[in-house]
Design an enzyme around this catalytic site. Sequence first.
Site, mmCIF file in Angstrom:
data_model
loop_
_atom_site.group_PDB
_atom_site.id
_atom_site.type_symbol
_atom_site.label_atom_id
_atom_site.label_comp_id
_atom_site.label_asym_id
_atom_site.label_seq_id
_atom_site.Cartn_x
_atom_site.Cartn_y
_atom_site.Cartn_z
ATOM 1 N N GLY A 11 0.813 -1.214 0.000
ATOM 2 C CA GLY A 11 0.000 0.000 0.000
ATOM 3 C C GLY A 11 0.841 1.255 0.000
ATOM 4 O O GLY A 11 0.508 2.248 -0.656
ATOM 5 N N ASP A 156 0.593 -10.655 -0.896
ATOM 6 C CA ASP A 156 1.879 -11.354 -0.884
ATOM 7 C C ASP A 156 1.718 -12.782 -1.392
ATOM 8 O O ASP A 156 2.549 -13.286 -2.152
ATOM 9 C CB ASP A 156 2.456 -11.391 0.536
ATOM 10 C CG ASP A 156 3.049 -10.062 0.975
ATOM 11 O OD1 ASP A 156 3.037 -9.110 0.169
ATOM 12 O OD2 ASP A 156 3.512 -9.975 2.119
#
Length: 253
Positions: A11, A156
């Site tokens: 982010g 991830d």
Amino acid sequence: MSESIVLKLSGKALDSTAELLALFKKASGRRLVVVHGGGVEVDALFSSLGLKVEKKDGLRVSPKEQMPYISAALCGMCNKKLQSLAIACGLNALGLTASDGQTLKVECLKPELGMVGKVEPYKAEFLQMLLNNGITPVMASVAIDSKGDMYNVNADHVAVAVAQLLKAPLYFLSDVKGVLDSHGTLIENLDRNSIDSLVADGTVSEGMAVKVKSALHASELTGRSVYIASVKDPLLCENLLAGRRLGTSINGQ
């Protein structure tokens, strides 16, 4: 033909517009797959709508009725922002979910988390077709199963599965320069033994501990090094696009 490179943006990295523009401008003609999440954007949207944010073990509880808002933030705001930046730099970028083209398979991670999914590699043909035709996939961390149910997936884990599918080097980019020792100095290379030691003595903890373990797992699966680095590294373009070390290199071989 150059090899593929998988880039996972945190982010914090999503907000580094100047650095991403520089990278995308240099990436013309390269086989780059961009994977992203967007937890900050989801939180902001929930706050504006008065929706409850609940997390367990670092994962967002995602009731089915909240998935339209989660997907709006991830597949809409975040994905189209990145796609727009890439297009502005001359890349033929295409926004995707993680399951498009049956690239990854998804199933429920834990029922108590709602529509939180876990993914595994499935078919490489769709991504390879895009890359072979000069298209840059930009993948949001949302996946749809064969029943049409939509899942929120840890970005991830999406990046690891894509790297495994393509046997490609993987770069995790955020706002930190890599894994740091107890004195705040960058550790250039890590393997399983050194990671276990750093986690055991608390030098690497919380979010970074999760990330290095994911990176180690990805390296073991792909047979390639995985890198944790900063989007603001002055050698970002040069080293990433050449598949060289950037930040901390993690090797599971």
